[in-house]
Structure formats: structure tokens, C-alpha cells
Design an enzyme around this catalytic site. Structure first.
Site, PDB file in Angstrom:
ATOM      1  N   LYS A 130       0.841  -1.215   0.000  1.00  0.00           N
ATOM      2  CA  LYS A 130       0.000   0.000   0.000  1.00  0.00           C
ATOM      3  C   LYS A 130       0.867   1.252   0.000  1.00  0.00           C
ATOM      4  O   LYS A 130       0.641   2.170  -0.787  1.00  0.00           O
ATOM      5  CB  LYS A 130      -0.892  -0.006   1.248  1.00  0.00           C
ATOM      6  CG  LYS A 130      -1.540   1.338   1.529  1.00  0.00           C
ATOM      7  CD  LYS A 130      -2.415   1.310   2.754  1.00  0.00           C
ATOM      8  CE  LYS A 130      -1.717   1.574   4.073  1.00  0.00           C
ATOM      9  NZ  LYS A 130      -1.451   2.980   4.404  1.00  0.00           N
ATOM     10  N   ASN A 131       1.869   1.277   0.884  1.00  0.00           N
ATOM     11  CA  ASN A 131       2.627   2.515   1.058  1.00  0.00           C
ATOM     12  C   ASN A 131       3.646   2.775  -0.049  1.00  0.00           C
ATOM     13  O   ASN A 131       4.308   3.813  -0.050  1.00  0.00           O
ATOM     14  CB  ASN A 131       3.295   2.534   2.435  1.00  0.00           C
ATOM     15  CG  ASN A 131       2.267   2.732   3.540  1.00  0.00           C
ATOM     16  OD1 ASN A 131       1.105   3.041   3.255  1.00  0.00           O
ATOM     17  ND2 ASN A 131       2.684   2.550   4.780  1.00  0.00           N
TER      18      ASN A 131
ATOM     19  N   ARG B 287      -8.623  -0.694   4.575  1.00  0.00           N
ATOM     20  CA  ARG B 287      -7.736   0.336   4.011  1.00  0.00           C
ATOM     21  C   ARG B 287      -6.373  -0.244   3.661  1.00  0.00           C
ATOM     22  O   ARG B 287      -5.696   0.268   2.771  1.00  0.00           O
ATOM     23  CB  ARG B 287      -7.531   1.474   5.026  1.00  0.00           C
ATOM     24  CG  ARG B 287      -8.781   2.298   5.275  1.00  0.00           C
ATOM     25  CD  ARG B 287      -8.453   3.478   6.149  1.00  0.00           C
ATOM     26  NE  ARG B 287      -7.290   4.188   5.609  1.00  0.00           N
ATOM     27  CZ  ARG B 287      -6.528   5.020   6.290  1.00  0.00           C
ATOM     28  NH1 ARG B 287      -6.801   5.263   7.548  1.00  0.00           N
ATOM     29  NH2 ARG B 287      -5.501   5.611   5.730  1.00  0.00           N
TER      30      ARG B 287
ATOM     31  N   ARG C  14       0.776  14.798  13.367  1.00  0.00           N
ATOM     32  CA  ARG C  14       1.208  14.658  11.983  1.00  0.00           C
ATOM     33  C   ARG C  14       1.212  15.994  11.208  1.00  0.00           C
ATOM     34  O   ARG C  14       0.424  16.215  10.301  1.00  0.00           O
ATOM     35  CB  ARG C  14       0.361  13.610  11.262  1.00  0.00           C
ATOM     36  CG  ARG C  14       0.389  12.281  11.981  1.00  0.00           C
ATOM     37  CD  ARG C  14      -0.346  11.200  11.256  1.00  0.00           C
ATOM     38  NE  ARG C  14       0.425  10.582  10.195  1.00  0.00           N
ATOM     39  CZ  ARG C  14      -0.047   9.644   9.385  1.00  0.00           C
ATOM     40  NH1 ARG C  14      -1.278   9.246   9.501  1.00  0.00           N
ATOM     41  NH2 ARG C  14       0.716   9.114   8.459  1.00  0.00           N
TER      42      ARG C  14
ATOM     43  N   CYS D  63      -5.074   8.497   9.514  1.00  0.00           N
ATOM     44  CA  CYS D  63      -5.248   7.743  10.752  1.00  0.00           C
ATOM     45  C   CYS D  63      -5.011   8.647  11.959  1.00  0.00           C
ATOM     46  O   CYS D  63      -4.115   9.501  11.937  1.00  0.00           O
ATOM     47  CB  CYS D  63      -4.236   6.598  10.817  1.00  0.00           C
ATOM     48  SG  CYS D  63      -4.733   5.138   9.914  1.00  0.00           S
TER      49      CYS D  63
ATOM     50  N   ASP E 262       4.822   0.767  11.997  1.00  0.00           N
ATOM     51  CA  ASP E 262       3.629   0.115  11.447  1.00  0.00           C
ATOM     52  C   ASP E 262       3.491  -1.339  11.893  1.00  0.00           C
ATOM     53  O   ASP E 262       2.505  -1.995  11.556  1.00  0.00           O
ATOM     54  CB  ASP E 262       3.629   0.188   9.910  1.00  0.00           C
ATOM     55  CG  ASP E 262       3.387   1.599   9.406  1.00  0.00           C
ATOM     56  OD1 ASP E 262       3.002   2.462  10.204  1.00  0.00           O
ATOM     57  OD2 ASP E 262       3.587   1.832   8.192  1.00  0.00           O
TER      58      ASP E 262
END
Ligand code: EPZ
Length: 429
Positions: free
Chosen positions: A22-23, A408, A131, A126, A316
Site C-alpha cells: 500500500k505505502n 484500508r 502529523r 489515521c 507500522d
């Protein structure tokens, strides 16, 4: 809202195909804004975040087509998607879209590089910390852009185009490194980024940008050098395997016991996490095109962990590792250094019987001999999957609510676990 129901107690045995990351997929898709040619991405995971970014890119004028099934394709082989930003029709990324996913803020780099202007809403994502976006603002300013904040938007402009420069990140940021690489690819002259993020996803983006005609060297080290070019072309690129998905299933096997081969991935992407798993009592063995995880008989040993930017232990995987440590034969300490609010799984793990004490950025986890199923709910993606891991060993039934967080970032999670012997089902509605 869908829920996932797990009946704990089974070991995991078999194979799990790992999806595209995903990232990596998200910044790669955003890179399609840099060229009027077609960027073809293979092995794109089918995830809610990918679909959301497709909508966001569509708003800027990016067309996409998904290739049909091939003779060789299996459900696990990922999709091939062609992205074409022939004309950028809108340089504004509105609040309604950006607030749903932080990574969509990253369009600011390519829009500024190609169109010399961008108006992008401050991001959401999230709920794991404040952030901020100061590093993006400072970095793009260093390339000559003016950056103003007005009514929740960043208004960025670079009349005459961006100009290469040297920029030293005061803090390591994956997203800001992606954005600086994309922006500097079309800037005039040379850019040198110091203290860059070294994550494999940064290297994957640099590889793809170079295939598009960019001149980037040093990705994967703290110093990245980019010689600007006047235009980029299309390319074909395969998204690298998802190391966080890999690590998550590895921890699930370490938790339940069993013997699983994680396929279409590489142990090299996760050296620090796998070293920790070995200390915790799992056997981790690289195999061709994957990695084998075994834990038979022996218990789970407590191991202290501190999250760090790559090549350190990934934030993560912190929640998933904490789930594993709840069943260790002693006390472990888990320190989160990347995000200040990434312990939301603690109170939910406690509902299953875990003993965890929080003190600032450190969680003290005292292993227990059994967890018991309960209703739980999580507020972010990795926290949700940590509850699934705990549910796999909890006695009785665990129901994880708000499954949309899992959708997600984890492709076909229930299917992959069930194929290895877990009792997991999705309950719709
Ligand atoms: C990426 O987020 C990942 N997201 C995150 O994965 C991951 O947790 C994170 O990197 C760290 O590895 C994607 O790749 C889409 P950062 P990113 O900028 O780029 C601070 C998941 O579960 N910071 O490297 O947003 C920031 O607050 C997700 O898949 C500033 O201070 O993370 C954090 O403390 C969640 N100012 C630290 O840097 C800035 O301008 C690292 O964040 C930017 C960041």
C-alpha cells in the site's frame, strides 16, 4: 458496518501470498501526475486507500484503466492499472478528499513541479498523532516555492518552475522524502536531500521515477541526489511487496504457532523485525520468493523493542508486536518514537485480558498465559490488525468492529487467514 468474528485457538499452517505494498502504491500512483504519458503499475493491491486515491487523482484529471485478467493471473497476483494524466484539469485538492487520507496531500509535489502551482487541503488520515506538514513546507520552499496557509489550505506557487537546492531534513519523514523526490525531478538543476527517509518504498518510488526518465541517485541512503529534467515519460513498474503485511502475518504465526510460507515477498525488507521475531522464539527462514515462519512447541519470549525509521523496527508493526508480547513468558517494553499517539490498541488488547501499562511513549507488557475473546474496536489500521492477531489465540470468540480500517490496508485478510486454518469470518452490516 462490517465486523470480523474470530474463534481463537487454531495454529496457522500453509501459504499466504503477500500483496503489493500500500505505502509504495500510493506515492507511485501520485507520480503519474508528473507526466502526460501513461504510467502502468503492476501488482497494485485492492484496498480502500487505493480506490480513494484513484478518486482523488481523477479530480486532477488522471484517467485510469484496469487490465483484464491474464491466463497466468491468480487472485493473488495484484492488479495492473494504467494511469494517464494527459492534462491536469484542476490543481486544487479539496478538503473533502484529502481529509480522508493523509497520503493524498502528497499531490502537492507533482502538481507544483508540473503546473507550478497547487492548492491542497491540510491532510487527515489515521488518528495516530498530530502529523504536521512543516517539513513539506520548508522543503518545497527550499526549491523556490512560495507556501502560504489560508483557510485550511496550503497555497503553493513556483512562478517559472522549481529550482534545485540542498535541503537537510531536520527529522526523517517518508512522505516529505517522496514529495521532494517527485518535485525535484522536474526542477531546474541539482537537488540534494540530506537525512532522507531510507524506507524500501522510497527506493521503489525512485526506481519508478528513474524509469520515467528522472535522474535520482542515492535512494535508500540518507543522501539523495536528483538532477532535474525538463519532462518525464511513461513507464511500467511493479509495486514492491508489502513488508508490513509480511510482518503482520509473521507475527500472527509467531502468536498462534504453526508453519507458514509467506510468498511473493522478501525477508530482506524486514531485517530488524525478523531479528526481533527470532529473539521472541520464531524460526524465520528466507526461501525463494518468500520467507517461512515457524513456531512449534516453544513459548514466546519477551523482547524489548523501540520503533525507528528504516532500517529500524517499523512503527507500522508496533501494535502487532505488542499483541504478540501479551502472551510472552515475561515482561517486555515497547517504545514508540515515531508517532505520539499510537497506543490506541492498548485499551482494546486489555479487553481481551492483556496486561499493559502505559507511561508516556513506553508500554510495559506483562505476558499472560491466556487471552479471552471479547468485543473490540480500533481506531486505526495497524491497531485493528493487532486485535485480529490477539483474537487468533484468545479463548472463545472475538469480534473486531469497524473493519473498514482493515480494508484500508489488508487485502483479503479473512481469506488469507482462513486458508491457513484460522476460524475468521466477516459479518456484513
Ligand atoms: C508514512 O507516513 C506511512 N504512510 C505510515 O504508514 C508510516 O507509519 C510512516 O510513514 C512512518 O513509517 C504511507 O506511506 C502512506 P512520516 P508519513 O512523515 O509519511 C513527523 C500505515 O499504517 N512529521 O515519515 O505520513 C510525523 O508527525 C501508515 O500504513 C513532521 O513532524 O510519516 C511523524 O512523527 C500510518 N512534519 C514523523 O515525522 C512533517 O512535515 C514521521 O512521519 C511530516 C512528518
Amino acid at each position: 458496518m462490517d465486523r470480523i468474528r474470530i474463534k481463537g485457538g487454531n495454529t496457522l499452517n500453509g501459504t499466504i501470498p503477500i500483496s503489493g505494498a500500500k505505502n509504495a502504491a500510493l506515492p507511485l500512483m501520485i507520480a503519474s501526475l508528473l507526466t502526460d504519458d501513461t504510467l502502468t503499475l503492476e501488482n497494485v493491491p485492492h484496498l480502500a486507500d487505493v480506490e480513494q486515491l484513484i478518486r482523488i487523482l481523477g479530480n486532477h484529471g488522471v484517467d485510469y484503466t484496469v487490465s483484464g485478467k491474464r491466463l497466468s493471473s491468480t487472485p493473488a497476483s495484484g492488479r495492473t492499472i494504467h494511469f494517464t494524466a494527459r492534462t491536469i484539469i484542476d490543481t486544487t485538492a479539496p478538503y473533502e478528499l484529502v481529509s480522508k487520507m493523509r497520503a493524498s496531500f502528497w499531490v502537492i509535489g507533482p502538481l507544483l513541479a508540473r503546473m507550478h502551482k497547487a492548492k491542497v487541503s491540510l491532510p487527515g488520515g489515521c488518528a495516530i498523532g498530530t502529523r504536521p506538514v512543516d517539513l513539506f513546507i520548508d522543503g518545497l520552499r527550499a526549491l523556490g516555492a512560495t507556501m502560504e496557509i489560508e483557510a485550511g489550505y496550503i497555497i503553493a506557487e513556483a512562478k517559472g518552475g522549481l529550482v534545485g537546492n540542498r535541503y537537510v531534513f531536520p527529522k526523517v519523514s517518508v512522505g516529505a522524502t517522496h514529495v521532494m523526490m517527485m518535485a525535484a525531478s522536474l526542477a531546474k538543476g541539482e537537488t540534494v536531500i540530506e537525512n532522507a527517509a531510507r524506507e524500501p518504498e522510497v527506493v521503489d518510488l525512485a526506481t519508478c521515477l528513474n524509469a520515467m526518465g528522472a535522474k535520482i541517485s542515492g535512494a535508500g541512503t540518507p543522501t539523495i541526489t536528483i538532477q532535474g529534467v525538463t519532462a518525464l515519460s511513461g513507464a511500467r513498474h511493479r509495486v514492491l511487496p508489502d513488508r508490513i503485511e509480511t510482518g503482520t502475518y509473521a507475527m500472527a504465526v509467531a502468536m498462534t504457532g504453526g508453519d507458514v510460507v509467506l510468498e511473493q515477498t522478501s525477508a530482506d525488507l524486514l531485517t530488524s523485525a525478523f531479528n526481533v521475531l527470532r529473539e521472541a522464539g520464531a524460526e524465520v527462514t528466507p526461501v525463494p520468493n518468500g520467507v517461512r515462519i515457524v513456531r512449534n512447541g516453544g513459548g514466546i519470549h519477551p523482547v524489548d523493542v523501540v520503533t525507528d525509521p528504516f532500517p529500524g523496527f517499523p512503527t507500522d508493526l508496533q501494535a502487532q508486536f505488542m499483541a504478540l508480547m501479551t502472551m510472552a513468558s515475561g515482561v517486555s517494553h515497547i517504545t514508540e518514537t515515531i508517532f505520539e499517539n499510537r497506543f490506541m490498541h492498548v485499551q482494546e488488547l486489555a479487553r481481551l485480558g492483556a496486561k499493559i501499562q502505559l507511561s508516556g511513549q513506553v508500554a510495559r507488557v506483562e505476558g499472560v498465559s491466556r487471552l479471552a475473546g471479547a468485543q473490540v474496536m480500533a481506531t486505526d489500521l495497524r491497531a485493528s490488525v493487532s486485535l485480529v492477531i490477539a483474537g487468533l489465540v484468545a479463548e472463545g470468540e472475538t469480534t473486531v468492529n469497524r473493519v473498514y480500517h482493515l480494508d484500508r490496508g489488508f487485502e483479503r485478510l479473512e481469506e488469507k487467514l482462513v486458508a491457513c486454518g484460522a476460524e475468521v469470518e466477516r459479518i456484513s452490516g
